[in-house]
Design a protein around this motif. Structure first.
Motif, PDB file in Angstrom:
ATOM      1  N   GLU A 153      -0.645  13.080   3.392  1.00 31.82           N
ATOM      2  CA  GLU A 153      -2.024  12.937   3.855  1.00 31.82           C
ATOM      3  C   GLU A 153      -2.963  13.861   3.084  1.00 31.82           C
ATOM      4  N   ARG A 154      -2.449  15.006   2.656  1.00 38.45           N
ATOM      5  CA  ARG A 154      -3.278  15.937   1.880  1.00 38.45           C
ATOM      6  C   ARG A 154      -3.383  15.515   0.418  1.00 38.45           C
ATOM      7  N   VAL A 155      -2.340  14.871  -0.095  1.00 38.50           N
ATOM      8  CA  VAL A 155      -2.274  14.566  -1.525  1.00 38.50           C
ATOM      9  C   VAL A 155      -2.618  13.103  -1.812  1.00 38.50           C
ATOM     10  N   GLU A 156      -2.024  12.208  -1.080  1.00 37.65           N
ATOM     11  CA  GLU A 156      -2.213  10.766  -1.298  1.00 37.65           C
ATOM     12  C   GLU A 156      -1.747  10.031  -0.056  1.00 37.65           C
ATOM     13  N   SER A 157      -2.677   9.648   0.793  1.00 37.65           N
ATOM     14  CA  SER A 157      -2.325   8.984   2.040  1.00 37.65           C
ATOM     15  C   SER A 157      -1.499   7.730   1.775  1.00 37.65           C
ATOM     16  N   SER A 185       0.827  -1.204   0.000  1.00 30.93           N
ATOM     17  CA  SER A 185       0.000   0.000   0.000  1.00 30.93           C
ATOM     18  C   SER A 185       0.860   1.253   0.000  1.00 30.93           C
ATOM     19  N   LEU A 186       1.874   1.273   0.835  1.00 28.13           N
ATOM     20  CA  LEU A 186       2.749   2.442   0.914  1.00 28.13           C
ATOM     21  C   LEU A 186       3.435   2.693  -0.425  1.00 28.13           C
ATOM     22  N   GLU A 187       3.972   1.643  -1.017  1.00 27.27           N
ATOM     23  CA  GLU A 187       4.718   1.828  -2.262  1.00 27.27           C
ATOM     24  C   GLU A 187       3.819   2.328  -3.389  1.00 27.27           C
ATOM     25  N   ILE A 188       2.639   1.737  -3.535  1.00 30.29           N
ATOM     26  CA  ILE A 188       1.747   2.168  -4.603  1.00 30.29           C
ATOM     27  C   ILE A 188       1.243   3.589  -4.339  1.00 30.29           C
ATOM     28  N   SER A 189       1.010   3.918  -3.075  1.00 24.40           N
ATOM     29  CA  SER A 189       0.582   5.278  -2.743  1.00 24.40           C
ATOM     30  C   SER A 189       1.640   6.296  -3.128  1.00 24.40           C
ATOM     31  N   VAL A 190       2.889   5.973  -2.885  1.00 24.09           N
ATOM     32  CA  VAL A 190       3.972   6.883  -3.273  1.00 24.09           C
ATOM     33  C   VAL A 190       4.004   7.042  -4.791  1.00 24.09           C
ATOM     34  N   ILE A 191       3.872   5.935  -5.512  1.00 28.60           N
ATOM     35  CA  ILE A 191       3.853   6.003  -6.977  1.00 28.60           C
ATOM     36  C   ILE A 191       2.723   6.907  -7.456  1.00 28.60           C
ATOM     37  N   ASP A 192       1.542   6.710  -6.880  1.00 27.31           N
ATOM     38  CA  ASP A 192       0.358   7.436  -7.339  1.00 27.31           C
ATOM     39  C   ASP A 192       0.323   8.896  -6.907  1.00 27.31           C
ATOM     40  N   SER A 193       1.159   9.280  -5.952  1.00 36.03           N
ATOM     41  CA  SER A 193       1.094  10.646  -5.435  1.00 36.03           C
ATOM     42  C   SER A 193       1.358  11.682  -6.522  1.00 36.03           C
ATOM     43  N   TYR A 194       2.203  11.354  -7.491  1.00 38.00           N
ATOM     44  CA  TYR A 194       2.496  12.277  -8.587  1.00 38.00           C
ATOM     45  C   TYR A 194       1.231  12.521  -9.407  1.00 38.00           C
ATOM     46  N   PHE A 195       0.546  11.445  -9.777  1.00 46.86           N
ATOM     47  CA  PHE A 195      -0.717  11.523 -10.523  1.00 46.86           C
ATOM     48  C   PHE A 195      -1.761  12.282  -9.708  1.00 46.86           C
ATOM     49  N   ALA A 196      -1.883  11.914  -8.426  1.00 44.07           N
ATOM     50  CA  ALA A 196      -2.904  12.518  -7.570  1.00 44.07           C
ATOM     51  C   ALA A 196      -2.679  14.012  -7.385  1.00 44.07           C
ATOM     52  N   PHE A 197      -1.408  14.428  -7.309  1.00 47.02           N
ATOM     53  CA  PHE A 197      -1.125  15.850  -7.149  1.00 47.02           C
ATOM     54  C   PHE A 197      -1.717  16.632  -8.325  1.00 47.02           C
ATOM     55  N   TRP A 198      -1.443  16.198  -9.531  1.00 45.72           N
ATOM     56  CA  TRP A 198      -1.924  16.932 -10.695  1.00 45.72           C
ATOM     57  C   TRP A 198      -3.423  16.768 -10.890  1.00 45.72           C
ATOM     58  N   GLN A 199      -3.979  15.697 -10.370  1.00 46.90           N
ATOM     59  CA  GLN A 199      -5.423  15.490 -10.492  1.00 46.90           C
ATOM     60  C   GLN A 199      -6.206  16.520  -9.682  1.00 46.90           C
ATOM     61  N   TYR A 200      -5.769  16.788  -8.465  1.00 45.39           N
ATOM     62  CA  TYR A 200      -6.583  17.619  -7.582  1.00 45.39           C
ATOM     63  C   TYR A 200      -5.935  18.926  -7.136  1.00 45.39           C
ATOM     64  N   GLN A 201      -4.612  19.047  -7.222  1.00 43.84           N
ATOM     65  CA  GLN A 201      -3.961  20.286  -6.811  1.00 43.84           C
ATOM     66  C   GLN A 201      -3.877  21.243  -8.002  1.00 43.84           C
ATOM     67  N   LYS A 202      -3.430  22.434  -7.730  1.00 49.17           N
ATOM     68  CA  LYS A 202      -3.238  23.431  -8.778  1.00 49.17           C
ATOM     69  C   LYS A 202      -1.767  23.759  -8.903  1.00 49.17           C
ATOM     70  N   GLN A 203      -1.416  24.415 -10.000  1.00 45.77           N
ATOM     71  CA  GLN A 203      -0.018  24.770 -10.237  1.00 45.77           C
ATOM     72  C   GLN A 203       0.562  25.521  -9.044  1.00 45.77           C
ATOM     73  N   ALA A 204      -0.231  26.392  -8.435  1.00 48.74           N
ATOM     74  CA  ALA A 204       0.251  27.182  -7.302  1.00 48.74           C
ATOM     75  C   ALA A 204       0.626  26.313  -6.109  1.00 48.74           C
ATOM     76  N   ASP A 205       0.052  25.102  -6.030  1.00 47.04           N
ATOM     77  CA  ASP A 205       0.334  24.218  -4.901  1.00 47.04           C
ATOM     78  C   ASP A 205       1.708  23.575  -4.994  1.00 47.04           C
ATOM     79  N   CYS A 206       2.414  23.806  -6.091  1.00 47.95           N
ATOM     80  CA  CYS A 206       3.786  23.295  -6.193  1.00 47.95           C
ATOM     81  C   CYS A 206       4.640  23.825  -5.046  1.00 47.95           C
ATOM     82  N   ALA A 207       4.301  25.008  -4.559  1.00 47.24           N
ATOM     83  CA  ALA A 207       5.072  25.616  -3.475  1.00 47.24           C
ATOM     84  C   ALA A 207       4.938  24.855  -2.161  1.00 47.24           C
ATOM     85  N   THR A 208       3.944  23.979  -2.064  1.00 47.42           N
ATOM     86  CA  THR A 208       3.734  23.242  -0.811  1.00 47.42           C
ATOM     87  C   THR A 208       4.539  21.947  -0.753  1.00 47.42           C
TER      88      THR A 208
END
Length: 469
Positions: free
Chosen positions: A298-302, A259-282
């Motif tokens: 936890e905010r992007v992909e638990s 679960s941890l490994e797949i979550s880390v992989i998916d975090s890149y996809f999830a960031f662009w799915q729901y965050q905005k360009q401005a959130d790159c600063a976070t």
């Protein structure tokens, strides 16, 4: 003149009768709750508070478990109904998942200021047969047939124009419904709907490699992924503590480490799915405190995204992705040297082993794609420029009529008509209104004013949690 007047009187009575209203009822309209009670197979579970001028109902509707074998049993499908007026346009909405029990309005419902019938997708609990036959009963055609029966039933009381809509998997569902039953509604407005017509490809990966206009943001996201996998034991301990607190188990995917490994992989996809360009600063710097990085995940992909408890609700989606819908390939090659389970990030991993998945149906999505390009009409698709699910959108073809595709600049998976540039938003809004038989609105107006008690955006239109779609 008398004959003409008499003829019009007969016609008026006929129209009112077909609408479920008599001339007497014109003066004293029938109560919607009583009218609902006359629809065979429909049960009014409750009437719930709604904004002034509306009535809101929770419903169940008896559906065949197999529309090709109506005698093979039934199940109860959850609906909600937001009622305004019998003659207003009506929007058939589905998220493609569960149905919301709040009186939210999808954007097309706001645009036409009409009624909304919202439907839970079959096999999402509790809308599931007691003895489910996944391979026969959970198909895109069976779900479309559910919508067909529902719309046909509700047209008895709503004789006006009908639109279908949904976001993400709901947008896909609205498209499939229209393909199989093209005359049930007057138009379809799908949002951020992927079109995985070719399952073996790297279109998503090519999109993710260039998404956004800041290469530094993409590098930062990849660096934080590598940092977590390099410091796996630290983050595994934090995830284990959260899992213990929440009672999470990991039998479906095999272990918490998977679960941890797949979550880390998916975090890149999830960031662009729901965050905005401005959130790159976070995005934290690699090497930052584990607690800071864990909080960002936890905010992007638990890191516990793929626990049994989090997956349970979405098993029907993953089954469909593995059987008919298809899914993006895992964007993981740049992490390959740190992976313990390469190739595990596929839909089959997230379906319990007790559920048999038939051989992948390679004809299902090409059939939909071909129909859109050759026979589709009155379709309006909305995508987001930075949304990974827009990597393979529906495209119009030589046979598509009176249809449009719009893309929100910098938009994510929450993209909608009102976020388009002003001229495009006005054009799309008036197209929807034209299809609903309504006059155009002035430039800059993309929805009706929001009555008190309504959110200004239907939270069901996008899914703010797993799965990715």
């Amino acid at each position: 003149m008398r004959k003409l007047t008499a003829a019009w009187s007969v016609l008026a009575i006929t129209v009112l009768t077909l609408a479920g209203l008599t001339p007497a009822a014109q003066a004293a309209p029938e109560d919607i709750k009583e009218v609902l009670g006359r629809i065979p197979g429909l049960t009014v579970v409750s009437e719930n508070p709604a904004p002034a001028g509306y009535r809101f109902f929770k419903l169940t509707y008896t559906q065949p478990v197999d529309h090709r074998k109506p005698g093979a049993g039934t199940f109860q499908q959850r609906f909600t109904l937001l009622h305004k007026e019998f003659r207003s346009p009506t929007v058939a909405f589905t998220s493609g998942y569960n149905v919301s029990e709040s009186p939210n309005r999808a954007e097309p419902t706001q645009i036409v200021d009409g009624n909304q019938l919202s439907m839970e997708y079959r096999f999402f609990t509790p809308s599931r047969p007691e003895r489910p036959d996944w391979g026969r009963q959970l198909t895109i055609w069976q779900a479309a047939a559910d919508q067909h029966r529902a719309v046909e039933a509700f047209k008895r009381i709503y004789p006006g124009k009908w639109l279908a809509t949904g976001g993400s998997k709901g947008g896909m569902t609205a498209t499939y419904f229209r393909r199989f039953f093209p005359d049930d509604v007057d138009a379809t407005i799908p949002y951020v709907a992927p079109n995985d017509v070719i399952n073996a490809h790297d279109r998503y990966n090519r999109f993710l490699a260039k998404v956004g206009d800041d290469p530094g943001c993409r590098s930062a996201l990849k660096s934080i992924q590598r940092d977590v996998l390099t410091r796996r034991s630290e983050f595994a301990a934090l995830a284990a503590a959260d899992a213990a607190k929440n009672g999470y188990t990991f039998s479906i995917v095999g272990s918490a480490d998977v679960s941890l490994e797949i979550s880390v992989i998916d975090s890149y996809f999830a960031f662009w799915q729901y965050q905005k360009q401005a959130d790159c600063a976070t995005v934290p710097k690699a090497g930052a405190a584990a607690s800071e990085i864990y909080a960002w995940f936890e905010r992007v992909e638990s890191l516990n995204t793929y626990s049994d408890q989090n997956l349970e609700r979405y098993v029907p989606y993953y089954f469909q992705a593995a059987y008919q819908l298809g899914a993006p390939e895992s964007y993981e090659n740049y992490l390959r040297d740190l992976l313990r389970y390469p190739g595990a990030n596929v839909s089959r991993t997230f379906v319990p082993k007790s559920v048999d998945i038939p051989r992948f149906d390679h004809l299902a999505m090409p059939d939909i794609d071909f129909w859109v390009k050759t026979q589709g009409k009155r379709l309006l698709y909305v995508y987001g420029e930075n949304d990974p699910w827009s990597a393979e959108p529906f495209e119009l073809g030589f046979g598509t009529k009176d249809s449009y595709v719009y893309t929100v600049p910098g938009g994510n998976h929450g993209s909608r008509i009102s976020q388009l540039p002003a001229a495009q938003a006005a054009a799309a809004t008036n197209t929807v209104r034209r299809w609903a038989g309504l006059p155009p609105v002035s430039a800059g107006v993309t929805t009706q004013s929001v009555p008190a008690g309504f959110p200004d955006f239907d939270a069901d239109l996008t899914l703010q949690e797993r799965p990715r779609l």
